[in-house]
Design an enzyme around this catalytic site. Sequence first.
Site, PDB file in Angstrom:
ATOM      1  N   ALA A  51       0.730  -0.887   0.000  1.00  0.00           N
ATOM      2  CA  ALA A  51       0.187   0.031  -0.565  1.00  0.00           C
ATOM      3  C   ALA A  51       0.445   1.054   0.236  1.00  0.00           C
ATOM      4  O   ALA A  51       0.997   2.217  -0.915  1.00  0.00           O
ATOM      5  CB  ALA A  51      -0.773  -0.099   1.339  1.00  0.00           C
ATOM      6  N   GLU A  71       9.216   3.776   7.525  1.00  0.00           N
ATOM      7  CA  GLU A  71       9.128   2.753   7.561  1.00  0.00           C
ATOM      8  C   GLU A  71      10.331   2.517   9.421  1.00  0.00           C
ATOM      9  O   GLU A  71      10.836   2.445   9.346  1.00  0.00           O
ATOM     10  CB  GLU A  71       9.664   2.161   7.265  1.00  0.00           C
ATOM     11  CG  GLU A  71      10.464   0.075   6.855  1.00  0.00           C
ATOM     12  CD  GLU A  71       9.109  -0.541   7.377  1.00  0.00           C
ATOM     13  OE1 GLU A  71       7.407  -0.648   6.740  1.00  0.00           O
ATOM     14  OE2 GLU A  71       8.627  -0.592   8.541  1.00  0.00           O
ATOM     15  N   GLY A  84       3.034 -13.875  -0.003  1.00  0.00           N
ATOM     16  CA  GLY A  84       3.293 -15.212  -1.230  1.00  0.00           C
ATOM     17  C   GLY A  84       3.439 -15.262  -2.448  1.00  0.00           C
ATOM     18  O   GLY A  84       3.414 -16.177  -3.250  1.00  0.00           O
ATOM     19  N   ARG A 331     -11.971 -19.651   3.335  1.00  0.00           N
ATOM     20  CA  ARG A 331     -10.581 -19.815   4.839  1.00  0.00           C
ATOM     21  C   ARG A 331     -12.039 -19.767   6.471  1.00  0.00           C
ATOM     22  O   ARG A 331     -11.192 -20.519   7.237  1.00  0.00           O
ATOM     23  CB  ARG A 331     -10.181 -17.835   5.129  1.00  0.00           C
ATOM     24  CG  ARG A 331      -8.904 -18.271   4.014  1.00  0.00           C
ATOM     25  CD  ARG A 331      -8.430 -16.683   3.748  1.00  0.00           C
ATOM     26  NE  ARG A 331      -7.028 -16.952   2.873  1.00  0.00           N
ATOM     27  CZ  ARG A 331      -6.373 -16.410   2.210  1.00  0.00           C
ATOM     28  NH1 ARG A 331      -6.132 -15.026   3.188  1.00  0.00           N
ATOM     29  NH2 ARG A 331      -5.712 -16.185   1.892  1.00  0.00           N
ATOM     30  N   GLU A 469      -3.969  -3.161   5.004  1.00  0.00           N
ATOM     31  CA  GLU A 469      -4.824  -3.550   5.761  1.00  0.00           C
ATOM     32  C   GLU A 469      -4.692  -2.576   6.953  1.00  0.00           C
ATOM     33  O   GLU A 469      -5.861  -3.158   7.753  1.00  0.00           O
ATOM     34  CB  GLU A 469      -3.708  -4.987   5.903  1.00  0.00           C
ATOM     35  CG  GLU A 469      -4.273  -5.883   6.895  1.00  0.00           C
ATOM     36  CD  GLU A 469      -3.270  -7.736   6.834  1.00  0.00           C
ATOM     37  OE1 GLU A 469      -2.427  -6.934   6.267  1.00  0.00           O
ATOM     38  OE2 GLU A 469      -3.626  -7.347   8.535  1.00  0.00           O
TER      39      GLU A 469
HETATM   40  C1  LIG Z   1       2.709 -14.725   5.428  1.00  0.00           C
HETATM   41  C2  LIG Z   1       2.028 -14.277   4.451  1.00  0.00           C
HETATM   42  C3  LIG Z   1       1.514 -14.132   3.554  1.00  0.00           C
HETATM   43  C4  LIG Z   1       0.133 -13.609   2.563  1.00  0.00           C
HETATM   44  N1  LIG Z   1       0.262 -13.509   1.067  1.00  0.00           N
HETATM   45  C5  LIG Z   1      -0.949 -13.304   0.579  1.00  0.00           C
HETATM   46  C6  LIG Z   1      -0.617 -12.861  -0.632  1.00  0.00           C
HETATM   47  O1  LIG Z   1      -0.184 -14.184  -1.274  1.00  0.00           O
HETATM   48  N2  LIG Z   1      -1.635 -12.465  -1.286  1.00  0.00           N
HETATM   49  C7  LIG Z   1      -2.200 -11.548  -0.772  1.00  0.00           C
HETATM   50  O2  LIG Z   1      -3.577 -11.291  -1.477  1.00  0.00           O
HETATM   51  N3  LIG Z   1      -2.710 -11.135  -0.508  1.00  0.00           N
HETATM   52  C8  LIG Z   1      -1.435 -12.380   1.142  1.00  0.00           C
HETATM   53  N4  LIG Z   1      -1.266 -11.785   2.630  1.00  0.00           N
HETATM   54  C9  LIG Z   1      -1.526 -10.004   3.164  1.00  0.00           C
HETATM   55  C10 LIG Z   1      -0.746  -9.140   2.982  1.00  0.00           C
HETATM   56  O3  LIG Z   1      -0.060  -9.564   2.166  1.00  0.00           O
HETATM   57  C11 LIG Z   1      -1.311  -7.994   3.253  1.00  0.00           C
HETATM   58  O4  LIG Z   1      -2.300  -7.957   3.753  1.00  0.00           O
HETATM   59  C12 LIG Z   1      -1.193  -7.000   2.910  1.00  0.00           C
HETATM   60  O5  LIG Z   1       0.524  -7.497   2.686  1.00  0.00           O
HETATM   61  C13 LIG Z   1      -0.823  -5.495   3.420  1.00  0.00           C
HETATM   62  O6  LIG Z   1      -0.358  -4.390   3.140  1.00  0.00           O
HETATM   63  P1  LIG Z   1      -0.041  -3.505   3.624  1.00  0.00           P
HETATM   64  O7  LIG Z   1       0.793  -2.723   3.040  1.00  0.00           O
HETATM   65  O8  LIG Z   1      -1.436  -2.440   4.099  1.00  0.00           O
HETATM   66  O9  LIG Z   1       0.947  -3.926   5.232  1.00  0.00           O
HETATM   67  P2  LIG Z   1       2.733  -4.273   5.095  1.00  0.00           P
HETATM   68  O10 LIG Z   1       3.363  -5.157   4.146  1.00  0.00           O
HETATM   69  O11 LIG Z   1       2.351  -5.447   6.486  1.00  0.00           O
HETATM   70  O12 LIG Z   1       3.724  -2.668   5.741  1.00  0.00           O
HETATM   71  C14 LIG Z   1       2.987  -2.162   6.289  1.00  0.00           C
HETATM   72  C15 LIG Z   1       4.434  -1.588   6.766  1.00  0.00           C
HETATM   73  O13 LIG Z   1       4.418  -0.325   7.782  1.00  0.00           O
HETATM   74  C16 LIG Z   1       5.041  -0.597   9.176  1.00  0.00           C
HETATM   75  N5  LIG Z   1       5.187  -0.084   9.582  1.00  0.00           N
HETATM   76  C17 LIG Z   1       3.994   0.093  11.320  1.00  0.00           C
HETATM   77  N6  LIG Z   1       3.770   0.389  12.190  1.00  0.00           N
HETATM   78  C18 LIG Z   1       4.354   1.645  12.174  1.00  0.00           C
HETATM   79  C19 LIG Z   1       5.102   2.674  12.625  1.00  0.00           C
HETATM   80  N7  LIG Z   1       5.228   3.084  13.844  1.00  0.00           N
HETATM   81  N8  LIG Z   1       6.217   3.721  12.150  1.00  0.00           N
HETATM   82  C20 LIG Z   1       6.894   3.340  10.639  1.00  0.00           C
HETATM   83  N9  LIG Z   1       6.154   2.069   9.908  1.00  0.00           N
HETATM   84  C21 LIG Z   1       5.479   1.507  10.518  1.00  0.00           C
HETATM   85  C22 LIG Z   1       5.233  -1.476   9.307  1.00  0.00           C
HETATM   86  O14 LIG Z   1       6.750  -2.467   9.943  1.00  0.00           O
HETATM   87  C23 LIG Z   1       4.751  -2.886   7.603  1.00  0.00           C
HETATM   88  O15 LIG Z   1       6.315  -2.508   7.282  1.00  0.00           O
HETATM   89  C24 LIG Z   1      -0.479 -12.530   3.202  1.00  0.00           C
HETATM   90  C25 LIG Z   1      -0.296 -12.016   4.625  1.00  0.00           C
HETATM   91  C26 LIG Z   1       1.202 -12.791   5.002  1.00  0.00           C
HETATM   92  C27 LIG Z   1       1.570 -12.316   6.955  1.00  0.00           C
END
Ligand SMILES: Cc1cc2nc3c(=O)[nH]c(=O)nc-3n(C[C@H](O)[C@H](O)[C@H](O)COP(=O)(O)OP(=O)(O)OC[C@H]3O[C@@H](n4cnc5c(N)ncnc54)[C@H](O)[C@@H]3O)c2cc1C
Length: 507
Positions: A51, A71, A84, A331, A469
């Site tokens: 995101a 980050e 994944g 799921r 997320e």
């Molecule tokens: C093991 C695993 C496998 C998955 N496989 C799939 C898949 O194959 N396909 C799919 O669609 N979804 C999958 N999901 C779900 C999906 O990967 C996640 O929902 C998605 O990556 C979330 O992305 P995001 O950018 O919202 O958050 P994230 O990728 O979690 O990034 C958030 C970032 O914010 C940072 N952060 C948090 N708090 C702070 C703070 N206080 N200050 C500064 N930085 C901060 C964190 O360290 C992190 O790096 C999977 C999830 C997991 C855990």
Amino acid sequence: MQDRRNFLKLTAGAAVGSLAATLPGTVQAKTCGEIHWDENADVIIVGSGFAGLSAALNAKRQNLGSVLVLEKMLVIGGNSAVNGGWLAIPKNPIQLAQGINDDSPEELVKDQIKSGRGMQNDAALRVIANRALDAYHLCINTGVKFREGFNIQVGGHNKARAMRTQHGTGGDITTKLYEAGVKEGIDYRLQHYIEDFIMDGQKIIGVKVRKNYRFPDLTTGSTIFIKANKAVVLANGGFARNMALRAAVDPSLDPTLDCTNALGATGEVTLTAMAHGALPVHMNLIQTGHWGSPDEGGFGWSNALLSIGWHRGVAISVLNGKRFMDERADRKTCSEAIMKNRYADNSPAYPVVFFNHDKYAKDDRVVRALRDKMAWKVDSLDELAAKFNIPAAELKRSVAEFNQHVKNRKDPLFNRKMDTAEVLTGPFVVSRIWPKVHYCMGGLKTDLDARAIDGRSMAPIQNLYAIGEATGGIHGEARLSSTSCLECLTMGIVVAETIKADIQGAV
Ligand SMILES: Cc1cc2nc3c(=O)[nH]c(=O)nc-3n(C[C@H](O)[C@H](O)[C@H](O)COP(=O)(O)OP(=O)(O)OC[C@H]3O[C@@H](n4cnc5c(N)ncnc54)[C@H](O)[C@@H]3O)c2cc1C
């Protein structure tokens, strides 16, 4: 910008200074008085997962000015980097090459509405599905590689529309988005922990940051203040690793369950936003991944192995040797069915999933699973029964019955779609399953354009946006596989457009 001095009269800084401080009730509001801004950026993005990385790139491409990604961890990527690599895209080129011409964004939304069980936001799902091809092109344009010819139907979807990255990891996407961002002038800072927001009434004007922070020790690093000239985008991910918060919002969630998430998924920024009035939704809807294995830690390899198992094979209870679920359901359905398998003392009776070995002997999913001993090869049903203490006669009866259902292409027991099921003859690959805490359907409420909503006024908090997320209420009770990656990438595109429109509207 280090020497820039910009003093402002401010109100209401709320600090969520510790991972133990998990609820807004523990937050102390204080008056900040005058702030010395150490730096400033036009758009500040919190978090470097799908995101945040998508938002950063798109903000830059929308000419929103300087873009700073903060980050807290030592590496970029969060959960996205360890994910994944599954990405659901209706009408993707591989799907079309497979001759599947009857998919559409609305078909995907139809599946999501079903799994959302009435709690989903249909309009938000449509916004995302309608931009799926934009998300795909964002990947392709930045150099992301997908597996050639690979596009399959995954749990709860009615069409084969899930592609997978070349190495089966989200890191294939985060790396390319990051590299493109570096080339395009985005400033990424690691070990920058967002401690608090700086508000001017109902407008966010900056962030309080712990620079050189070393996870998880909040005494490390030093505090700086960064001014946000135009926008702050929260892309801080979920909170599945925050045990206290998990227990507070869903006491029914078994605390002994393993978790697939990266360690940084602790949700403190979401709580900080709530302390400043942002409305949370569905915080108690926490998804377990039904494809977990008790024989490895974290996400592991089980999910990959079971992409064969659910389709070709069968899940059997060790308690009675019987099938107990539609192996291809979503799921939530599968997790609930699996977790009913318990011994008299309530301890888990891990069910087994197995499929024919020989046809898949060279498949990397099988090779790695056997090598790492989170799956085993057994030659016969007798051997399988003995190894996992399953009543042998009942096991044989269940497999004979399943094989008949495969031949009939009809499953009268659970109404599973049998188009990919195979007659089970052995030898078999067998693994054990037990759900793991995986995904937070809850988080910050936004409007369809990614503006964070204030729970007191139900209006957007000025200049504050949330995506990925960290947000909630989109998927309802259960998120379908491969749709988070899609959501995060897409909402990164949408939020940049929204910020641009808001700036133009304010002029
Ligand atoms: C093991 C695993 C496998 C998955 N496989 C799939 C898949 O194959 N396909 C799919 O669609 N979804 C999958 N999901 C779900 C999906 O990967 C996640 O929902 C998605 O990556 C979330 O992305 P995001 O950018 O919202 O958050 P994230 O990728 O979690 O990034 C958030 C970032 O914010 C940072 N952060 C948090 N708090 C702070 C703070 N206080 N200050 C500064 N930085 C901060 C964190 O360290 C992190 O790096 C999977 C999830 C997991 C855990």
